[in-house]
Design an enzyme around this catalytic site. Structure first.
Site, mmCIF file in Angstrom:
data_model
loop_
_atom_site.group_PDB
_atom_site.id
_atom_site.type_symbol
_atom_site.label_atom_id
_atom_site.label_comp_id
_atom_site.label_asym_id
_atom_site.label_seq_id
_atom_site.Cartn_x
_atom_site.Cartn_y
_atom_site.Cartn_z
ATOM 1 N N ASP A 244 -8.750 6.794 41.791
ATOM 2 C CA ASP A 244 -7.416 6.292 41.417
ATOM 3 C C ASP A 244 -6.820 5.590 42.634
ATOM 4 O O ASP A 244 -7.379 5.674 43.740
ATOM 5 C CB ASP A 244 -6.503 7.432 40.922
ATOM 6 C CG ASP A 244 -5.512 6.945 39.857
ATOM 7 O OD1 ASP A 244 -4.710 6.032 40.171
ATOM 8 O OD2 ASP A 244 -5.542 7.460 38.721
ATOM 9 N N ASN A 294 -11.675 3.976 32.802
ATOM 10 C CA ASN A 294 -10.468 4.453 32.122
ATOM 11 C C ASN A 294 -9.185 3.849 32.684
ATOM 12 O O ASN A 294 -8.196 3.728 31.960
ATOM 13 C CB ASN A 294 -10.420 5.986 32.231
ATOM 14 C CG ASN A 294 -9.055 6.535 31.874
ATOM 15 O OD1 ASN A 294 -8.719 6.655 30.698
ATOM 16 N ND2 ASN A 294 -8.235 6.840 32.877
ATOM 17 N N ASN A 353 -1.021 -5.918 18.541
ATOM 18 C CA ASN A 353 0.250 -5.190 18.589
ATOM 19 C C ASN A 353 1.317 -6.108 19.156
ATOM 20 O O ASN A 353 1.087 -6.770 20.183
ATOM 21 C CB ASN A 353 0.088 -3.936 19.463
ATOM 22 C CG ASN A 353 1.104 -2.878 19.118
ATOM 23 O OD1 ASN A 353 1.839 -2.978 18.136
ATOM 24 N ND2 ASN A 353 1.160 -1.838 19.938
ATOM 25 N N TYR A 359 -2.307 -7.050 26.771
ATOM 26 C CA TYR A 359 -3.040 -5.784 26.587
ATOM 27 C C TYR A 359 -4.082 -5.933 25.464
ATOM 28 O O TYR A 359 -5.226 -5.504 25.603
ATOM 29 C CB TYR A 359 -2.018 -4.697 26.243
ATOM 30 C CG TYR A 359 -2.546 -3.281 26.230
ATOM 31 C CD1 TYR A 359 -2.817 -2.603 27.411
ATOM 32 C CD2 TYR A 359 -2.736 -2.602 25.026
ATOM 33 C CE1 TYR A 359 -3.259 -1.278 27.402
ATOM 34 C CE2 TYR A 359 -3.183 -1.290 25.003
ATOM 35 C CZ TYR A 359 -3.443 -0.634 26.194
ATOM 36 O OH TYR A 359 -3.889 0.668 26.172
HETATM 37 P P1 NAD Z 1 -1.769 6.644 32.399
HETATM 38 O O1 NAD Z 1 -0.831 5.547 32.794
HETATM 39 O O2 NAD Z 1 -1.191 7.994 32.152
HETATM 40 O O3 NAD Z 1 -2.934 6.780 33.493
HETATM 41 C C1 NAD Z 1 -3.637 5.656 33.967
HETATM 42 C C2 NAD Z 1 -4.198 5.955 35.344
HETATM 43 O O4 NAD Z 1 -4.856 4.767 35.795
HETATM 44 C C3 NAD Z 1 -3.106 6.289 36.354
HETATM 45 O O5 NAD Z 1 -3.456 7.455 37.068
HETATM 46 C C4 NAD Z 1 -3.072 5.063 37.253
HETATM 47 O O6 NAD Z 1 -2.695 5.347 38.591
HETATM 48 C C5 NAD Z 1 -4.520 4.583 37.159
HETATM 49 N N1 NAD Z 1 -4.619 3.181 37.554
HETATM 50 C C6 NAD Z 1 -3.829 2.148 37.167
HETATM 51 N N2 NAD Z 1 -4.197 1.028 37.823
HETATM 52 C C7 NAD Z 1 -5.246 1.356 38.622
HETATM 53 C C8 NAD Z 1 -6.039 0.629 39.540
HETATM 54 N N3 NAD Z 1 -5.818 -0.667 39.762
HETATM 55 N N4 NAD Z 1 -7.032 1.282 40.185
HETATM 56 C C9 NAD Z 1 -7.259 2.599 39.979
HETATM 57 N N5 NAD Z 1 -6.512 3.337 39.128
HETATM 58 C C10 NAD Z 1 -5.522 2.719 38.461
HETATM 59 O O7 NAD Z 1 -2.549 6.091 31.133
HETATM 60 P P2 NAD Z 1 -3.302 6.876 29.944
HETATM 61 O O8 NAD Z 1 -2.381 6.957 28.799
HETATM 62 O O9 NAD Z 1 -3.936 8.094 30.469
HETATM 63 O O10 NAD Z 1 -4.410 5.781 29.567
HETATM 64 C C11 NAD Z 1 -5.730 5.799 30.074
HETATM 65 C C12 NAD Z 1 -6.524 4.686 29.420
HETATM 66 O O11 NAD Z 1 -6.471 4.827 27.998
HETATM 67 C C13 NAD Z 1 -5.988 3.280 29.713
HETATM 68 O O12 NAD Z 1 -7.072 2.381 29.835
HETATM 69 C C14 NAD Z 1 -5.179 2.963 28.474
HETATM 70 O O13 NAD Z 1 -5.049 1.574 28.266
HETATM 71 C C15 NAD Z 1 -6.022 3.621 27.407
HETATM 72 N N6 NAD Z 1 -5.253 3.921 26.181
HETATM 73 C C16 NAD Z 1 -4.245 4.839 26.178
HETATM 74 C C17 NAD Z 1 -3.550 5.078 25.000
HETATM 75 C C18 NAD Z 1 -2.438 6.095 24.897
HETATM 76 O O14 NAD Z 1 -1.888 6.265 23.809
HETATM 77 N N7 NAD Z 1 -2.082 6.813 25.962
HETATM 78 C C19 NAD Z 1 -3.873 4.367 23.843
HETATM 79 C C20 NAD Z 1 -4.896 3.434 23.886
HETATM 80 C C21 NAD Z 1 -5.591 3.226 25.064
#
Ligand code: NAD
Length: 453
Positions: A244, A294, A353, A359
């Site tokens: 991260d 992720n 969306n 996105y």
């Molecule tokens: P979150 O924001 O809670 O966590 C994302 C993590 O990625 C954070 O810890 C952040 O610091 C890290 N991050 C961001 N940019 C970074 C970089 N440049 N280098 C390294 N780390 C980086 O998000 P989440 O809800 O846990 O989502 C995780 C994944 O799932 C994402 O790809 C998101 O698009 C996808 N997703 C989430 C949902 C949802 O409903 N939460 C739905 C569809 C897809």
């Protein structure tokens, strides 16, 4: 993150009130607990022809090997079924499915809470004759519609065998096992294509430690879905490297310590991200078998108001970083044997969306490169798959305003948001050795989100 409405309608006075008012009553989902039975009751297998040895018999035999209580139709209608498995692999004309489908109908009311319906069929192919094509595609519509009729946290999913695959193949059984289990709690109305894949020796395989001896890297693992993926891969036996940004360093170290893994502070958009990941995984753990892309961000804006910063940042983190890291690993031969790459897409990349053109592009792009990477990883005996979450309860979705957040939660067949563990279980499944026949696929973990379902 909690859904207080879900808790309220499952207990006490508010439960009765919600029922009287006809409000949505999402069920508490059956989730994985070590040692708990695979399914909450006996399993009924339908679709076989009595007196003829066919795929239904082979499926029943496989289920018996998992120590399940298995019956074949016709069966006692008063039984409370943990699961119904429908075998339609032999169907070549629409009329061929009627008997099996109607046999299921008689047992649906007695499906246990958190029960499962899993349909095994042949995947439609480009060269199918019209009647075969109609029948195979028909199963798709049947599964998706049936899933919408199930209640009490029960789900309906399908395994589609591509040409050459047999019901006894490891990947078919792995998919069946996943869909039956509590690990697929928030996967509903989905059809997963499964090919024959290379041979895999399942003898002595420990289903409780499927990733023993494997090294996994999870990006964006300081919180949310990524942290839960890291915990789940570690639970399943993998050594995990959590990655991260430096700003999340403290939380990242806490995750690494919790799972006895190692932390790598790194912005995944850095030019040398692939090299640094590989160097760390090799130096600390001796290889790299599983890569979970992720890390992701949102910068929502209507296109009319989009700025270059918001567009570029989302593409760089969500898409370009995944491309560059995997490209580097392939270029330098960095993957260890039979690698599995799993990338986070989103239902926004499938259905689109409003306010998410950036996105949506990035997540549809993930689906695109996943198909291409499936081809590139095949010679290594590896796979590339994408997981597309719907609404998952994390910090990311907690930032959505209250009313659209409530609407998004209820707009699925399971009438609730998923938990990070639900996405993590799907990823752990796609990262496990028996799934080599599953590649280039997108598995939605969305509770059958009604948008673009
Ligand atoms: P979150 O924001 O809670 O966590 C994302 C993590 O990625 C954070 O810890 C952040 O610091 C890290 N991050 C961001 N940019 C970074 C970089 N440049 N280098 C390294 N780390 C980086 O998000 P989440 O809800 O846990 O989502 C995780 C994944 O799932 C994402 O790809 C998101 O698009 C996808 N997703 C989430 C949902 C949802 O409903 N939460 C739905 C569809 C897809």
């Amino acid at each position: 993150m909690t859904d207080s409405y879900l808790n309220a309608v499952n207990a006490g006075f508010t439960k009765t009130l919600a029922k009287k008012l006809g409000l949505p009553q999402p069920a508490v989902l059956r989730r994985y607990e070590p040692g708990a039975p695979l399914v909450p009751g006996p399993v009924l297998v339908v679709g076989g022809t009595p007196g003829v040895h066919d795929d239904a018999d082979d499926v029943a035999a496989a289920l018996l090997r998992w120590d399940l209580d298995v019956r074949q139709a016709p069966a006692d209608a008063s039984e409370r079924w943990g699961a119904v498995v429908v075998v339609l692999t032999g169907a070549e004309r629409p009329g061929d499915v009627s008997q099996a489908v109607l046999a299921v109908a008689g047992h649906l009311r007695s499906l246990a809470r958190g029960g499962r319906v899993v349909v095994l069929s042949r995947a439609p192919g480009d060269d199918d004759a019209p009647a075969i094509a109609a029948t195979r595609q028909g199963v798709d519509g049947f599964v998706r519609s049936l899933a919408k009729e199930l209640r009490g946290g029960a789900t309906g999913n399908g395994v589609q065998l591509t040409a050459g695959a047999q019901v006894g193949d490891p990947a078919v059984l792995a998919a069946l096992h996943f869909f039956l289990s509590a690990k697929s709690a928030f996967v509903d109305g989905q059809l997963l294509r499964v090919g024959d894949g290379p041979a895999w020796d399942a003898s002595g395989f420990d289903w409780s430690q499927p990733l023993a001896g494997r090294v996994a890297v999870v990006t964006g693992a300081a919180r949310g879905i990524g942290a839960e993926v890291a915990r789940t891969l570690a639970r399943d036996g993998a050594k995990v490297v959590v990655v991260d940004v430096p700003a999340a360093g403290e939380a990242l170290t806490a995750v690494a310590n919790e799972i006895k893994g190692t932390a790598l502070q790194l912005d995944v958009t850095a030019d040398d991200a692939g090299a640094r990941i590989l160097e760390h995984a090799r130096a600390r753990h001796g290889g790299l078998h599983v890569l979970v892309h992720n890390a992701g961000i949102l910068r929502d804006k209507l296109l009319a108001n989009m700025t270059p910063e918001k567009w570029d940042a989302v593409i760089a983190v969500n898409l370009e970083s995944q491309l560059r890291i995997t490209e580097h690993l392939l270029e330098v031969g960095g993957f260890s044997e039979t690698p599995h790459v799993v990338s986070l897409a989103s239902t926004s990349g499938i259905a689109g969306n409003r306010g998410q053109t950036n996105y949506g592009f990035s997540k549809a792009g993930v689906i695109g490169h996943t198909r291409a990477h499936a081809r590139l990883l095949a010679p290594l005996g590896g796979t590339a798959n994408a997981v597309a979450p719907g609404f998952i309860e994390t910090d990311m979705t907690a930032s959505i305003p209250l009313v659209p957040r409530q609407v998004a939660r209820r707009a699925s067949s399971l009438q609730q948001g998923g938990q990070p563990i639900d996405v993590a279980e799907a990823i752990a499944f796609l990262a496990s050795p028996g799934t080599t026949g599953i590649s280039g696929q997108v598995l939605r973990v969305c509770g059958q989100n009604l948008v673009g379902a």
